[in-house]
Design a protein around this motif. Structure first.
Motif, PDB file in Angstrom:
ATOM      1  N   LEU A  73      -6.225   4.085  -1.374  1.00  0.00           N
ATOM      2  CA  LEU A  73      -6.034   2.635  -1.358  1.00  0.00           C
ATOM      3  C   LEU A  73      -5.670   2.112   0.025  1.00  0.00           C
ATOM      4  O   LEU A  73      -5.772   0.909   0.288  1.00  0.00           O
ATOM      5  CB  LEU A  73      -4.947   2.246  -2.364  1.00  0.00           C
ATOM      6  CG  LEU A  73      -4.846   0.755  -2.701  1.00  0.00           C
ATOM      7  CD1 LEU A  73      -6.122   0.263  -3.361  1.00  0.00           C
ATOM      8  CD2 LEU A  73      -3.639   0.477  -3.586  1.00  0.00           C
ATOM      9  N   ILE A  74      -5.280   2.998   0.920  1.00  0.00           N
ATOM     10  CA  ILE A  74      -4.940   2.581   2.273  1.00  0.00           C
ATOM     11  C   ILE A  74      -6.128   1.934   2.979  1.00  0.00           C
ATOM     12  O   ILE A  74      -5.959   1.176   3.947  1.00  0.00           O
ATOM     13  CB  ILE A  74      -4.414   3.793   3.083  1.00  0.00           C
ATOM     14  CG1 ILE A  74      -3.759   3.320   4.379  1.00  0.00           C
ATOM     15  CG2 ILE A  74      -5.519   4.788   3.331  1.00  0.00           C
ATOM     16  CD1 ILE A  74      -3.093   4.435   5.156  1.00  0.00           C
ATOM     17  N   MET A  75      -7.330   2.172   2.483  1.00  0.00           N
ATOM     18  CA  MET A  75      -8.526   1.595   3.098  1.00  0.00           C
ATOM     19  C   MET A  75      -8.555   0.072   3.005  1.00  0.00           C
ATOM     20  O   MET A  75      -9.243  -0.583   3.788  1.00  0.00           O
ATOM     21  CB  MET A  75      -9.778   2.180   2.444  1.00  0.00           C
ATOM     22  CG  MET A  75      -9.986   3.658   2.709  1.00  0.00           C
ATOM     23  SD  MET A  75     -10.066   4.029   4.476  1.00  0.00           S
ATOM     24  CE  MET A  75     -11.479   3.036   4.966  1.00  0.00           C
ATOM     25  N   VAL A  76      -7.806  -0.510   2.068  1.00  0.00           N
ATOM     26  CA  VAL A  76      -7.818  -1.972   1.946  1.00  0.00           C
ATOM     27  C   VAL A  76      -7.193  -2.638   3.166  1.00  0.00           C
ATOM     28  O   VAL A  76      -7.410  -3.833   3.400  1.00  0.00           O
ATOM     29  CB  VAL A  76      -7.085  -2.426   0.669  1.00  0.00           C
ATOM     30  CG1 VAL A  76      -7.740  -1.835  -0.559  1.00  0.00           C
ATOM     31  CG2 VAL A  76      -5.607  -2.063   0.717  1.00  0.00           C
ATOM     32  N   LEU A  77      -6.432  -1.885   3.950  1.00  0.00           N
ATOM     33  CA  LEU A  77      -5.826  -2.447   5.153  1.00  0.00           C
ATOM     34  C   LEU A  77      -6.837  -2.610   6.281  1.00  0.00           C
ATOM     35  O   LEU A  77      -6.614  -3.410   7.201  1.00  0.00           O
ATOM     36  CB  LEU A  77      -4.677  -1.560   5.635  1.00  0.00           C
ATOM     37  CG  LEU A  77      -3.482  -1.421   4.694  1.00  0.00           C
ATOM     38  CD1 LEU A  77      -2.491  -0.412   5.258  1.00  0.00           C
ATOM     39  CD2 LEU A  77      -2.805  -2.766   4.474  1.00  0.00           C
ATOM     40  N   PHE A  78      -7.939  -1.885   6.216  1.00  0.00           N
ATOM     41  CA  PHE A  78      -8.871  -1.855   7.339  1.00  0.00           C
ATOM     42  C   PHE A  78     -10.271  -2.364   6.996  1.00  0.00           C
ATOM     43  O   PHE A  78     -11.039  -2.658   7.905  1.00  0.00           O
ATOM     44  CB  PHE A  78      -8.992  -0.414   7.865  1.00  0.00           C
ATOM     45  CG  PHE A  78      -7.669   0.235   8.141  1.00  0.00           C
ATOM     46  CD1 PHE A  78      -6.948  -0.086   9.275  1.00  0.00           C
ATOM     47  CD2 PHE A  78      -7.128   1.155   7.255  1.00  0.00           C
ATOM     48  CE1 PHE A  78      -5.721   0.505   9.535  1.00  0.00           C
ATOM     49  CE2 PHE A  78      -5.907   1.754   7.501  1.00  0.00           C
ATOM     50  CZ  PHE A  78      -5.198   1.426   8.645  1.00  0.00           C
ATOM     51  N   SER A  79     -10.592  -2.456   5.726  1.00  0.00           N
ATOM     52  CA  SER A  79     -11.949  -2.820   5.335  1.00  0.00           C
ATOM     53  C   SER A  79     -11.936  -4.029   4.409  1.00  0.00           C
ATOM     54  O   SER A  79     -11.228  -4.037   3.393  1.00  0.00           O
ATOM     55  CB  SER A  79     -12.637  -1.644   4.628  1.00  0.00           C
ATOM     56  OG  SER A  79     -13.871  -2.029   4.074  1.00  0.00           O
ATOM     57  N   VAL A 127       0.832  -1.203   0.000  1.00  0.00           N
ATOM     58  CA  VAL A 127       0.000   0.000   0.000  1.00  0.00           C
ATOM     59  C   VAL A 127       0.868   1.255   0.000  1.00  0.00           C
ATOM     60  O   VAL A 127       0.502   2.281  -0.595  1.00  0.00           O
ATOM     61  CB  VAL A 127      -0.948  -0.021   1.215  1.00  0.00           C
ATOM     62  CG1 VAL A 127      -1.639   1.327   1.392  1.00  0.00           C
ATOM     63  CG2 VAL A 127      -1.997  -1.114   1.048  1.00  0.00           C
ATOM     64  N   GLU A 128       2.028   1.186   0.640  1.00  0.00           N
ATOM     65  CA  GLU A 128       2.919   2.348   0.680  1.00  0.00           C
ATOM     66  C   GLU A 128       3.367   2.775  -0.709  1.00  0.00           C
ATOM     67  O   GLU A 128       3.654   3.958  -0.937  1.00  0.00           O
ATOM     68  CB  GLU A 128       4.140   2.031   1.544  1.00  0.00           C
ATOM     69  CG  GLU A 128       3.848   2.038   3.031  1.00  0.00           C
ATOM     70  CD  GLU A 128       5.064   1.648   3.853  1.00  0.00           C
ATOM     71  OE1 GLU A 128       6.033   1.125   3.251  1.00  0.00           O
ATOM     72  OE2 GLU A 128       5.054   1.861   5.076  1.00  0.00           O
ATOM     73  N   ILE A 129       3.439   1.837  -1.646  1.00  0.00           N
ATOM     74  CA  ILE A 129       3.825   2.196  -3.015  1.00  0.00           C
ATOM     75  C   ILE A 129       2.873   3.252  -3.563  1.00  0.00           C
ATOM     76  O   ILE A 129       3.293   4.268  -4.138  1.00  0.00           O
ATOM     77  CB  ILE A 129       3.816   0.949  -3.916  1.00  0.00           C
ATOM     78  CG1 ILE A 129       4.845  -0.070  -3.437  1.00  0.00           C
ATOM     79  CG2 ILE A 129       4.090   1.332  -5.367  1.00  0.00           C
ATOM     80  CD1 ILE A 129       4.815  -1.374  -4.216  1.00  0.00           C
ATOM     81  N   TYR A 130       1.588   3.025  -3.381  1.00  0.00           N
ATOM     82  CA  TYR A 130       0.576   3.940  -3.912  1.00  0.00           C
ATOM     83  C   TYR A 130       0.453   5.194  -3.051  1.00  0.00           C
ATOM     84  O   TYR A 130       0.314   6.302  -3.579  1.00  0.00           O
ATOM     85  CB  TYR A 130      -0.769   3.219  -3.994  1.00  0.00           C
ATOM     86  CG  TYR A 130      -0.729   1.996  -4.867  1.00  0.00           C
ATOM     87  CD1 TYR A 130      -0.966   2.094  -6.233  1.00  0.00           C
ATOM     88  CD2 TYR A 130      -0.433   0.743  -4.341  1.00  0.00           C
ATOM     89  CE1 TYR A 130      -0.916   0.973  -7.046  1.00  0.00           C
ATOM     90  CE2 TYR A 130      -0.382  -0.381  -5.146  1.00  0.00           C
ATOM     91  CZ  TYR A 130      -0.619  -0.261  -6.495  1.00  0.00           C
ATOM     92  OH  TYR A 130      -0.563  -1.365  -7.301  1.00  0.00           O
ATOM     93  N   LEU A 131       0.509   5.020  -1.732  1.00  0.00           N
ATOM     94  CA  LEU A 131       0.357   6.164  -0.839  1.00  0.00           C
ATOM     95  C   LEU A 131       1.465   7.186  -1.058  1.00  0.00           C
ATOM     96  O   LEU A 131       1.207   8.391  -1.195  1.00  0.00           O
ATOM     97  CB  LEU A 131       0.350   5.684   0.612  1.00  0.00           C
ATOM     98  CG  LEU A 131       0.171   6.771   1.678  1.00  0.00           C
ATOM     99  CD1 LEU A 131      -1.181   7.454   1.523  1.00  0.00           C
ATOM    100  CD2 LEU A 131       0.316   6.177   3.073  1.00  0.00           C
ATOM    101  N   PHE A 132       2.707   6.722  -1.123  1.00  0.00           N
ATOM    102  CA  PHE A 132       3.823   7.648  -1.302  1.00  0.00           C
ATOM    103  C   PHE A 132       3.908   8.168  -2.730  1.00  0.00           C
ATOM    104  O   PHE A 132       4.446   9.256  -2.965  1.00  0.00           O
ATOM    105  CB  PHE A 132       5.130   6.982  -0.892  1.00  0.00           C
ATOM    106  CG  PHE A 132       5.243   6.765   0.592  1.00  0.00           C
ATOM    107  CD1 PHE A 132       4.957   7.786   1.474  1.00  0.00           C
ATOM    108  CD2 PHE A 132       5.615   5.537   1.108  1.00  0.00           C
ATOM    109  CE1 PHE A 132       5.047   7.597   2.846  1.00  0.00           C
ATOM    110  CE2 PHE A 132       5.710   5.331   2.473  1.00  0.00           C
ATOM    111  CZ  PHE A 132       5.422   6.366   3.348  1.00  0.00           C
ATOM    112  N   ALA A 133       3.391   7.399  -3.689  1.00  0.00           N
ATOM    113  CA  ALA A 133       3.337   7.913  -5.061  1.00  0.00           C
ATOM    114  C   ALA A 133       2.391   9.107  -5.142  1.00  0.00           C
ATOM    115  O   ALA A 133       2.710  10.136  -5.755  1.00  0.00           O
ATOM    116  CB  ALA A 133       2.894   6.809  -6.019  1.00  0.00           C
TER     117      ALA A 133
END
Length: 334
Positions: free
Chosen positions: A245-251, A177-183
């Protein structure tokens, strides 16, 4: 397991990292990253870079050389290390000494991966093996060999879900997820919100489809570049997608919806801009492999109904046989 504290945030923390799960998801992560890394390693000739003339290495600084222990003039040694890395990845995927195999392959890939780009760009990132290195090292310090192994260990394995099977998978998911978040973060910090403007997206599309070194697909990109509204939608949608996309970690619902959309997202980028994201297969780590295993074990309807059909045929044949014998017995009485 002892809770960190009884506060709400501590409970959220424990729930995220240490909710008991089965060993299948962790074993699947081991197989996914071993197979993916082996594919990337086999598709490149990383060791050959060490055998290039010294002029190619003139712009590689001493810090980069010592950081990865990458030096010119050791072609035979690097070829041997490539073979060792490949063997370690095969063992990791098959479950032969999985933790040791993950550790050895992770260390070797840390050394070998920079060879692909060290002589022409100052950093080796985003070349396909960045996440693999840290994922394999994470798996090396986890009980990743408690399921789906070719050579099971002699010790007994826990059949019940345990928290030790959760945190490694969660950590690997965070890496992805960090790939997309930091991009998305880099786009906003370096360029600003104007990155999502129609003009900027149009310029990038035209550059990617007209560049002779990367231009393969042209039709979809040219169609989008000719429409301002489409370019604006692509820019805004990309930022929303990368930051959200970070939401995939929690939902669980977000995982079911967004992870397949990620694959379609990169397929669209490939066809529209000729940009390939090699890490797409690693998204399989978000799948629930307990559900997949249960579905594979479920008997097929046609197979399960076949014995009943055989029994019905046998019953019909038996009835016909009895009827025929009965009629034969009654015939003389007439």
């Amino acid at each position: 397991m002892n809770r960190l504290s009884q506060s709400r945030w501590a409970q959220y923390w424990d729930t995220f990292w240490f909710t008991p799960t089965s060993p299948r998801n962790l074993a699947a992560a081991r197989i996914i990253f071993a197979a993916y890394s082996l594919w990337v390693l086999a598709s490149r000739q990383l060791a050959e870079v060490s055998g290039l003339p010294l002029d190619f290495w003139s712009r590689v600084g001493a810090s980069a050389r010592w950081r990865y222990l990458d030096f010119p003039g050791h072609l035979s040694l690097e070829r041997t290390l490539v073979w060792l890395a490949g063997i370690a990845l095969v063992c990791a995927g098959a479950g032969v000494f999985p933790r040791l195999s993950c550790f050895v392959s992770g260390i070797l890939l840390y050394h070998l991966a920079p060879f692909e780009s060290i002589i022409w760009i100052p950093h080796p990132y985003a070349r396909g093996l960045t996440i693999s290195v840290i994922a394999l090292l994470t798996l090396a310090f986890s009980p990743c060999g408690d399921s789906w192994t070719l050579l099971p260990l002699g010790r007994s394995r826990p059949s019940a879900p345990a928290s030790d099977y959760t945190w490694p998978v969660r950590l690997i998911q965070v890496f992805l997820v960090e790939i997309y978040l930091f991009a998305g973060y880099a786009k906003i910090v370096v360029v600003g919100w104007k990155w999502a403007s129609a003009a900027n997206i149009r310029n990038w599309i035209l550059y990617c489809i007209e560049e002779d070194q990367m231009g393969v697909f042209h039709s979809l990109g040219a169609w989008a570049a000719a429409r301002q509204l489409a370019c604006l939608a692509l820019g805004v949608g990309t930022l929303v997608f990368e930051l959200g996309l970070i939401m995939v970690l929690f939902s669980r619902i977000a995982r079911r919806v967004l992870v397949p959309l990620v694959a379609l997202f990169h397929l669209g980028i490939l066809l529209g801009m000729n940009l390939t994201f090699l890490n797409v297969p690693q998204l399989l780590v978000f799948a629930n492999w307990d559900v997949v295993a249960a579905w594979l074990k479920k008997p097929h309807p046609e197979v399960s109904n076949q014995p009943h059909k055989v029994e019905e045929v046998n019953a019909s044949a038996e009835t016909a046989f009895v009827t025929q014998n009965t009629l034969g017995t009654l015939a003389p009485m007439r």
